[in-house]
Structures are given as structure tokens and as C-alpha cells.
Design a protein around this motif. Structure first.
Motif, PDB file in Angstrom:
ATOM      1  N   VAL A  24       0.837  -1.203   0.000  1.00 44.45           N
ATOM      2  CA  VAL A  24       0.000   0.000   0.000  1.00 44.45           C
ATOM      3  C   VAL A  24       0.870   1.251   0.000  1.00 44.45           C
ATOM      4  CG1 VAL A  24      -1.695   1.331   1.323  1.00 44.45           C
ATOM      5  CG2 VAL A  24      -1.932  -1.159   1.123  1.00 44.45           C
ATOM      6  N   ILE A  25       1.871   1.292   0.881  1.00 40.38           N
ATOM      7  CA  ILE A  25       2.731   2.475   0.993  1.00 40.38           C
ATOM      8  C   ILE A  25       3.475   2.747  -0.307  1.00 40.38           C
ATOM      9  CG2 ILE A  25       4.781   3.391   2.177  1.00 40.38           C
ATOM     10  CD1 ILE A  25       3.788   1.804   4.661  1.00 40.38           C
ATOM     11  N   ALA A  26       3.864   1.681  -1.010  1.00 39.31           N
ATOM     12  CA  ALA A  26       4.588   1.837  -2.273  1.00 39.31           C
ATOM     13  C   ALA A  26       3.773   2.596  -3.309  1.00 39.31           C
ATOM     14  CB  ALA A  26       4.981   0.472  -2.822  1.00 39.31           C
ATOM     15  N   ARG A  27       2.435   2.604  -3.177  1.00 40.27           N
ATOM     16  CA  ARG A  27       1.579   3.297  -4.143  1.00 40.27           C
ATOM     17  C   ARG A  27       1.257   4.729  -3.723  1.00 40.27           C
ATOM     18  NH1 ARG A  27      -1.283  -1.754  -3.823  1.00 40.27           N
ATOM     19  NH2 ARG A  27      -2.984  -0.728  -2.679  1.00 40.27           N
ATOM     20  N   LEU A  28       1.737   5.134  -2.552  1.00 40.57           N
ATOM     21  CA  LEU A  28       1.473   6.481  -2.048  1.00 40.57           C
ATOM     22  C   LEU A  28       2.660   7.378  -2.359  1.00 40.57           C
ATOM     23  CD1 LEU A  28      -0.015   5.564   1.451  1.00 40.57           C
ATOM     24  CD2 LEU A  28      -1.272   6.140  -0.638  1.00 40.57           C
ATOM     25  N   ARG A  32       7.273   7.018   3.010  1.00 36.95           N
ATOM     26  CA  ARG A  32       8.299   6.072   3.417  1.00 36.95           C
ATOM     27  C   ARG A  32       7.817   5.348   4.675  1.00 36.95           C
ATOM     28  NH1 ARG A  32       9.759   8.276  -0.482  1.00 36.95           N
ATOM     29  NH2 ARG A  32      11.517   9.632  -0.947  1.00 36.95           N
ATOM     30  N   LEU A  33       8.326   4.145   4.866  1.00 40.75           N
ATOM     31  CA  LEU A  33       7.995   3.390   6.073  1.00 40.75           C
ATOM     32  C   LEU A  33       9.214   3.342   6.980  1.00 40.75           C
ATOM     33  CD1 LEU A  33       6.161   1.551   7.767  1.00 40.75           C
ATOM     34  CD2 LEU A  33       7.024  -0.384   6.434  1.00 40.75           C
ATOM     35  N   ARG A  75      17.101  -7.952   7.363  1.00 36.02           N
ATOM     36  CA  ARG A  75      17.045  -8.762   6.139  1.00 36.02           C
ATOM     37  C   ARG A  75      15.606  -8.916   5.657  1.00 36.02           C
ATOM     38  NH1 ARG A  75      20.654 -12.251   9.184  1.00 36.02           N
ATOM     39  NH2 ARG A  75      22.821 -11.914   8.545  1.00 36.02           N
ATOM     40  N   MET A  76      14.685  -9.197   6.584  1.00 36.68           N
ATOM     41  CA  MET A  76      13.286  -9.349   6.199  1.00 36.68           C
ATOM     42  C   MET A  76      12.746  -8.060   5.599  1.00 36.68           C
ATOM     43  SD  MET A  76       9.859 -10.020   8.499  1.00 36.68           S
ATOM     44  CE  MET A  76      10.342 -11.631   9.101  1.00 36.68           C
ATOM     45  N   ALA A  77      13.025  -6.936   6.250  1.00 36.62           N
ATOM     46  CA  ALA A  77      12.528  -5.648   5.771  1.00 36.62           C
ATOM     47  C   ALA A  77      13.072  -5.343   4.375  1.00 36.62           C
ATOM     48  CB  ALA A  77      12.920  -4.540   6.747  1.00 36.62           C
ATOM     49  N   ILE A  78      14.342  -5.618   4.164  1.00 35.24           N
ATOM     50  CA  ILE A  78      14.953  -5.367   2.864  1.00 35.24           C
ATOM     51  C   ILE A  78      14.342  -6.275   1.792  1.00 35.24           C
ATOM     52  CG2 ILE A  78      17.103  -5.672   1.553  1.00 35.24           C
ATOM     53  CD1 ILE A  78      18.585  -4.609   4.039  1.00 35.24           C
ATOM     54  N   ASP A  79      14.134  -7.539   2.125  1.00 36.71           N
ATOM     55  CA  ASP A  79      13.551  -8.473   1.159  1.00 36.71           C
ATOM     56  C   ASP A  79      12.152  -8.025   0.730  1.00 36.71           C
ATOM     57  OD1 ASP A  79      15.794 -10.050   1.212  1.00 36.71           O
ATOM     58  OD2 ASP A  79      14.953 -11.560   2.575  1.00 36.71           O
ATOM     59  N   ILE A  80      11.335  -7.622   1.710  1.00 36.00           N
ATOM     60  CA  ILE A  80       9.968  -7.203   1.380  1.00 36.00           C
ATOM     61  C   ILE A  80       9.983  -5.866   0.640  1.00 36.00           C
ATOM     62  CG2 ILE A  80       7.683  -6.680   2.299  1.00 36.00           C
ATOM     63  CD1 ILE A  80       8.278  -8.504   4.649  1.00 36.00           C
ATOM     64  N   ALA A  81      10.918  -4.983   0.991  1.00 39.28           N
ATOM     65  CA  ALA A  81      11.041  -3.718   0.269  1.00 39.28           C
ATOM     66  C   ALA A  81      11.396  -3.967  -1.193  1.00 39.28           C
ATOM     67  CB  ALA A  81      12.091  -2.838   0.930  1.00 39.28           C
ATOM     68  N   GLY A  82      12.287  -4.938  -1.436  1.00 40.67           N
ATOM     69  CA  GLY A  82      12.639  -5.274  -2.805  1.00 40.67           C
ATOM     70  C   GLY A  82      11.456  -5.852  -3.568  1.00 40.67           C
ATOM     71  N   GLU A  83      10.643  -6.646  -2.886  1.00 43.95           N
ATOM     72  CA  GLU A  83       9.470  -7.267  -3.505  1.00 43.95           C
ATOM     73  C   GLU A  83       8.378  -6.247  -3.813  1.00 43.95           C
ATOM     74  OE1 GLU A  83       5.788  -9.960  -1.823  1.00 43.95           O
ATOM     75  OE2 GLU A  83       7.802 -10.408  -1.087  1.00 43.95           O
ATOM     76  N   THR A  84       8.160  -5.300  -2.887  1.00 42.57           N
ATOM     77  CA  THR A  84       7.029  -4.382  -2.998  1.00 42.57           C
ATOM     78  C   THR A  84       7.374  -3.044  -3.633  1.00 42.57           C
ATOM     79  OG1 THR A  84       7.443  -3.463  -0.788  1.00 42.57           O
ATOM     80  CG2 THR A  84       5.972  -5.393  -0.932  1.00 42.57           C
ATOM     81  N   GLY A  85       8.664  -2.666  -3.610  1.00 41.05           N
ATOM     82  CA  GLY A  85       9.062  -1.351  -4.085  1.00 41.05           C
ATOM     83  C   GLY A  85       8.804  -0.253  -3.079  1.00 41.05           C
ATOM     84  N   CYS A  86       8.596  -0.624  -1.811  1.00 40.20           N
ATOM     85  CA  CYS A  86       8.305   0.356  -0.761  1.00 40.20           C
ATOM     86  C   CYS A  86       9.598   0.970  -0.229  1.00 40.20           C
ATOM     87  CB  CYS A  86       7.551  -0.317   0.377  1.00 40.20           C
ATOM     88  SG  CYS A  86       7.221   0.762   1.791  1.00 40.20           S
ATOM     89  N   PRO A  87       9.716   2.302  -0.219  1.00 33.80           N
ATOM     90  CA  PRO A  87      10.886   2.943   0.394  1.00 33.80           C
ATOM     91  C   PRO A  87      10.856   2.750   1.906  1.00 33.80           C
ATOM     92  CG  PRO A  87       9.720   4.455  -1.078  1.00 33.80           C
ATOM     93  CD  PRO A  87       8.819   3.290  -0.841  1.00 33.80           C
ATOM     94  N   ILE A  88      11.975   2.372   2.494  1.00 35.07           N
ATOM     95  CA  ILE A  88      12.017   2.141   3.942  1.00 35.07           C
ATOM     96  C   ILE A  88      13.166   2.906   4.590  1.00 35.07           C
ATOM     97  CG2 ILE A  88      10.876  -0.108   3.851  1.00 35.07           C
ATOM     98  CD1 ILE A  88      13.636  -1.424   4.101  1.00 35.07           C
TER      99      ILE A  88
END
Length: 302
Positions: A24-28, A32-33, A75-88
Motif C-alpha cells: 500500500v505504501i509503495a503506491r502512495l 516512506r515506512l 534482512r526481512m525488511a529489505i527483502d519485502i522492500a525489494g518485492e514491494t518497491g516500498c521505500p524504507i
């Protein structure tokens, strides 16, 4: 929080919810999260083990939140960020290994930044023996070698921002024989800039401007606060005027916190705030605050 925050009204986010939210955040636009990265499964398991043997000490708490807990969550946060395109933005990282993971993610093209805090750069876990839970935080303070390695990451420019992670509480929540139950947070706001100045400019011999860049300019840029972060025409006149020859140590009488406790009592920084302006209005001057000052919500540009 990817691990238990300690507050029932602020529960942790599990992996499915994190993934859903990051989509969701990636579309806003411009959002950033910010994530507190510690692994819940590991910290809960280790905490339970310590409590089962009846060890409720500060050492037991340190053992329950190892560096590996940070690395698993990062690692988990980075993996999901790569999958979703969400800036973290990973907040209050306490170890060089965590910074390295984030640097690798940046090099791979991910939109990720990282913050650390003054206490992770200036205090070690040894202080818990003398001040107790006043210095309890999460992730916890680390040993001397870890602190030195983290300083090197600041020097090499791998850390994007430095934040206070100010987490105040009544003194009563910092007492008791059960270290696990004590409030997990340090009152840091008053001392964040003096400590950062002492570290960056005096110890690491970085330019004075690096203090403002890491504590103000880069945070404003990362979170799209277009009127903050620099002294220029059209920007909010947020200004700190300082004495750089201070010799007075931090004392309880000098604390402005509503709950006056600090792990920095007795320490001295050459940086002392003389006057503070917010949007051009003096809010602090000569040891006194203006009673009628009120802040306002700062909305990111999207």
C-alpha cells in the motif's frame, strides 16, 4: 515495530501485515515506512529462556536482544522492500553489521536509508552496571568494540541520519528488580545534538556542518519536509545558537525533561545551546522556555 514494543496499545507488525502495508505504501507518492528492526521470534524466545532460569538482570536483557535479532529483521525488511518497491527507513540501528546490510541493499538499487542514535555511538552496555534501567533501550546498548565499529560507519558516510529516539517516562518505570519490566527507552532529546557534535566534530574530526546534515538536512529530505533542513530563503527559520566552549557537566538540575533522569549525568560536551528559534520565533533563551509556544503538525509534501 517488528518486535514487541512493550506497549499493548502499540502491537508489533508481523510479516504478512508488513508485506500488505508495504504494498500500500509503495503506491502512495512520497511516503516512506520507518521500521524498528528486531526479530520478535528470537527476542521472545531468548527472553523466555532468561526468565525461566530466574535471571531478570540487565545482563539477561542484553542476552535476550543480540545483534542477530537486528540482522534477521533488517534482512526481512529489505527483502519485502525489494518485492514491494516500498521505500524504507530503518531506525535506531545499533551495530555496524546492520549498516552493512543496508549499504548492500542500496548498492543493489533499493530505496532504503538508515538511522542510528547518539546513545549507540557514545554509551556502552557497561553503563548499565552503574545507572541501571535509566540506560535501557531497544535495541540495547552494545559493547565497546561494537560502538567503535558503528562510529566507523558514521565516518565512512554509510549512516544517513542521526535521531534522538527520545523515549521519556516517569522515574518509577525505571526502577525495580525486574530489568525486563523496566521502561525501554532513553530521554535523549536535550542531549542529542551536543553528543552528536562531540562525536562527529571533536572525535571523528568531521566538519561542523555534518552535525546539521545528519540531524536535520537529511531527515528533512528523506521525509519530504520541504520547508525544513536548511538555512535558506523560504525555509522555516529553525535555528540553534550555541556556545562551543562549554565546560559544565550535565546535572540533574540542568535537565529540562518532565521526568528528570538521564544516563548522561556527569558527562560534559563543549556544545551548549544558548538560544533556539522555531519558524523564526524564540522558544528558548538563556535557560528559559517561552510558556506560550505551541508546535504544529509538519506535513510531508507528496
Amino acid at each position: 515495530f517488528m518486535a514487541n514494543s512493550g506497549l499493548a496499545e502499540f502491537p508489533r507488525v508481523d510479516e504478512p501485515a508488513l508485506r500488505k502495508g508495504m504494498y500500500v505504501i509503495a503506491r502512495l507518492p512520497g511516503m516512506r515506512l520507518a521500521l524498528h528492526a528486531e526479530d520478535e521470534a528470537l527476542t521472545a524466545k531468548l527472553s523466555r529462556q532468561q526468565k525461566e532460569i530466574g535471571d531478570l538482570s540487565s545482563t539477561a536483557f542484553l542476552n535476550s536482544r543480540p545483534i542477530e535479532a537486528e540482522l534477521l529483521a533488517i534482512r526481512m525488511a529489505i527483502d519485502i522492500a525489494g518485492e514491494t518497491g516500498c521505500p524504507i527507513h530503518i531506525v535506531h540501528v545499533s551495530c555496524a553489521e546492520g549498516i552493512s546490510l543496508i549499504s548492500e541493499a542500496k548498492q543493489a538499487g533499493l530505496d532504503v536509508t538508515v538511522e542510528t542514535c547518539p546513545h549507540y555511538l557514545s554509551l556502552t552496555s557497561d553503563i548499565l552496571e552503574s545507572v541501571g534501567a535509566v540506560a535501557k533501550c531497544a535495541p540495547p546498548l552494545r559493547n565497546t568494540s561494537t560502538v567503535e565499529e558503528l562510529k566507523e560507519k558514521v565516518r565512512t558516510g554509510e549512516i544517513d541520519t542521526i535521531g534522538s529516539d527520545h523515549s521519556p517516562c516517569p522515574e518509577s518505570l525505571k526502577t525495580g528488580s525486574d530489568f525486563f519490566k523496566a521502561w525501554g527507552g532513553i530521554s535523549s532529546l536535550q542531549h542529542a545534538t551536543p553528543i552528536t557534535y562531540s562525536l562527529l566534530h571533536k572525535q571523528l574530526e568531521m566538519p561542523l556542518s555534518s552535525v546539521a546534515i545528519l540531524t536535520s538536512q537529511k531527515p528533512a529530505q528523506r521525509f519530504n519536509l520541504s520547508e525544513k533542513g536548511s538555512l535558506s530563503v523560504g525555509m522555516d527559520a529553525d535555528i540553534c545558537i550555541a556556545d562551543f566552549n562549554n565546560k559544565e557537566p550535565v546535572s540533574k538540575e540542568s535537565l529540562f525533561y518532565k521526568n528528570p533522569h538521564s544516563p548522561y549525568l556527569g558527562t560534559t560536551s563543549p556544545f551548549r545551546v544558548l538560544r533556539t528559534l522555531v519558524r523564526g520565533q524564540t522558544v528558548y533563551n538563556g535557560g528559559q522556555f517561552l510558556d506560550d509556544f505551541r508546535g504544529r503538525f509538519v506535513r510531508p509534501n507528496r
